[in-house]
Design a protein around this motif. Structure first.
Motif, PDB file in Angstrom:
ATOM      1  N   HIS A  54       0.813  -1.227   0.000  1.00  9.17           N
ATOM      2  CA  HIS A  54       0.000   0.000   0.000  1.00  9.17           C
ATOM      3  C   HIS A  54       0.845   1.276   0.000  1.00  9.17           C
ATOM      4  N   ARG A  87     -12.068 -13.712   6.645  1.00 10.40           N
ATOM      5  CA  ARG A  87     -12.484 -12.430   6.053  1.00 10.40           C
ATOM      6  C   ARG A  87     -13.997 -12.230   6.203  1.00 10.40           C
ATOM      7  N   ASP A 120      -5.404 -12.050   2.555  1.00 11.23           N
ATOM      8  CA  ASP A 120      -6.420 -12.113   1.493  1.00 11.23           C
ATOM      9  C   ASP A 120      -6.234 -13.257   0.502  1.00 11.23           C
TER      10      ASP A 120
HETATM   11 MG    MG Z   1      -5.841  -6.207   2.760  1.00 11.47          MG
END
Ligand code: MG
Ligand code: RTP
Length: 140
Positions: A54, A87, A120
């Protein structure tokens, strides 16, 4: 679906509010076994490395500062379809979009201070587990 392992972080907004046990109970209630767990405080360099994917995003600086603002609890969760199951239990990134009964719906304060992280995909789960845990710390 095979038994998988995934990586989880109980983030600073949650540890600060003494929510570690309530969040861990959500994982266990969903059938995820906590096979490793420790409370740590990251350095800025570690947070920047962990969230390197990120680094170009506008929230990167804020995210890294938040992640070192208090201790965190890092865990390895194991179970059937563990990555997707975790998740699902976490809920959407933004608590305003999270479904009822999810951790983020119940506990998150904002899109940034959203109480939990979860891997993820299988590749990121393996990388993230290895980033925080040695093989000796993983007891199935
Ligand atoms: Mg993530
Ligand atoms: P995570 O990686 O933490 O499990 O969460 P996620 O996949 O749902 O979210 P992701 O898009 O990977 O973003 C990582 C974390 O960055 C913070 N964030 N802040 N201010 C913002 O717009 C913003 N967007 C994302 C959140 O803490 C998010 O969990």
């Amino acid at each position: 679906m095979a038994i998988q392992r995934t990586f989880s972080i109980i983030k600073p907004d949650a540890t600060k509010r003494n929510l570690t046990g309530k969040i861990a109970a959500k994982f266990e209630d969903a059938g995820l076994r906590i096979v490793a767990s420790k409370r740590i405080q990251m350095t800025l360099a570690q947070a920047q490395q962990f969230y390197g994917v990120h680094s170009e995003r506008p929230f990167f600086g804020e995210l890294c500062e938040f992640m070192i603002s208090e201790p965190i609890v890092v865990q390895v969760l194991e179970g059937e379809d563990a990555i997707a199951k975790n998740r699902e239990v976490m809920g959407a990134t933004n608590p305003a979009d999270a479904a009822d009964g999810t951790i983020r719906k119940e506990f998150a304060l904002s899109i940034g201070e959203n109480s939990v992280h979860g891997s993820d995909a299988p590749e990121t789960a393996a990388e993230e587990i290895a980033f925080f845990f040695s093989g000796l710390e993983l007891v199935g």
